[in-house]
Design an enzyme around this catalytic site. Structure first.
Site, short mmCIF file in Angstrom:
data_model
loop_
_atom_site.label_atom_id
_atom_site.label_comp_id
_atom_site.label_asym_id
_atom_site.label_seq_id
_atom_site.Cartn_x
_atom_site.Cartn_y
_atom_site.Cartn_z
N CYS A 130 -5.32 -3.90 2.66
CA CYS A 130 -4.98 -2.98 4.03
C CYS A 130 -6.33 -3.22 5.06
O CYS A 130 -6.93 -4.21 4.70
CB CYS A 130 -4.68 -1.99 3.96
SG CYS A 130 -3.24 -1.53 6.06
N GLU A 137 0.24 -0.89 0.23
CA GLU A 137 -0.18 0.02 0.38
C GLU A 137 0.81 1.64 -0.01
O GLU A 137 1.87 1.39 0.68
CB GLU A 137 -0.75 0.32 1.63
CG GLU A 137 -2.38 1.74 1.32
CD GLU A 137 -2.67 1.45 2.31
OE1 GLU A 137 -3.36 1.82 2.33
OE2 GLU A 137 -2.95 0.56 3.84
N LYS A 155 -9.88 1.56 -2.44
CA LYS A 155 -9.77 1.41 -0.91
C LYS A 155 -10.79 1.73 -1.09
O LYS A 155 -11.56 2.80 -0.50
CB LYS A 155 -8.57 1.42 -0.27
CG LYS A 155 -8.65 1.01 1.61
CD LYS A 155 -7.68 1.67 1.68
CE LYS A 155 -7.26 1.37 3.19
NZ LYS A 155 -6.58 1.87 4.43
#
Length: 284
Positions: A159, A44, A118
């Site tokens: 994540c 990330e 995300k």
């Protein structure tokens, strides 16, 4: 029919200078390809990991101007490899000035085969001294993404998404056989939750889970300290940890065999066992 592939996970310590980060990443990509990797994955925010919104505003760019993306696309084409640019901070032009935390899957022709923003923002207080408000600087995405490759269908996450089982089940039911979870995980939550969450997502879905990670100290003396957990990891569809990269930068390798996905799902076909359910809350 999907075929096996050798995958390489890059574990890095990004700072707040995209040029310096790119100069660190590209030789690692070259080394991975030279060692036979056909799929190279980064963690990330590979282009800029910073606590400063002012610094991010200074160095981040819109997608079509981002030099990290441009350079890595060219490198993927030059080496003839698939590449997951785990995520980049990208300027969006949104009225509120927030960025996108965007993951890119790049083909061996250097084309963006798929991109994913995300969805779940890391807005948490993990200890008395460690608070995160990702949504202050980044706006959440709203679309789940799967993409076809010669070695399987990839379901893209980033994540904190790993905590949301529904997303990964949705991706698997849409055909994903590989789940990507590039991360910059907190050391506190990482020590407690990183491996159990990754193994759970693999076991629930019968997918490979590939989770390249940031590691180490990302800030300069005098700045508010920011560390990440490391332990870039690959988990097999049956739940075994095939790779744990520890806490130092480096490259980890594993071969992904689509037959292992088929075997795990044949043994426990949980993706076919959904049942309608209603909630009885009469005792509340």
């Amino acid at each position: 029919m999907s075929t096996p592939v050798k995958a390489a996970l890059l574990q890095i310590t990004s700072g707040d200078d995209p040029e310096a980060n790119l100069a660190m990443i590209q030789p690692m990509v070259t080394e991975a390809a030279a060692n036979g990797a056909g799929f190279v994955l980064m963690p990330e925010v590979s282009n800029c990991l910073s606590n400063s919104r002012a610094r991010q505003n200074e160095v981040l760019r819109p997608e079509d101007e981002d030099q990290t993306l441009k350079a890595l696309r060219a490198q993927a084409a030059d080496l003839g490899i698939w590449m997951l640019i785990g995520s980049l901070g990208i300027k969006t032009g949104d009225a509120d000035g927030r960025f996108a935390n965007r993951s890119f899957l790049v083909s061996p022709e250097g084309e963006v085969a798929a991109w994913y923003d995300k969805i779940h923002m890391f807005d948490v207080q993990v200890s008395a001294h460690e608070t995160y408000r990702e949504s202050d600087g980044y706006r959440p995405g709203d679309r789940a993404v799967v993409a076809q490759t010669p070695f399987g269908v990839i379901g893209m996450t980033v994540c904190y998404d790993v905590r949301f089982a529904y997303l990964h089940r949705m991706l698997a039911k849409a055909g994903a056989t590989i789940l990507t979870v590039p991360a910059a995980f907190s050391p506190v939550t990482g020590a407690a939750h990183w491996e159990p969450l990754l193994r759970a997502r693999a076991i629930e879905t019968g997918c490979y889970v590939l989770a390249p990670a940031q590691c180490g100290l990302h800030t300069k003396p005098g700045e508010k300290e920011r560390r990440t957990h490391g332990h870039g990891m690959v988990v097999a569809p049956w739940g075994e940890v095939l790779l744990d990269m520890g806490t130092e930068p480096g490259i980890g390798y594993v071969t992904l065999d689509p037959a292992e996905v088929e075997s795990a799902r044949r043994r426990v076909p949980a993706l076919t066992h959904d049942r309608p359910v209603t909630l009885d809350d009469s005792a509340l």
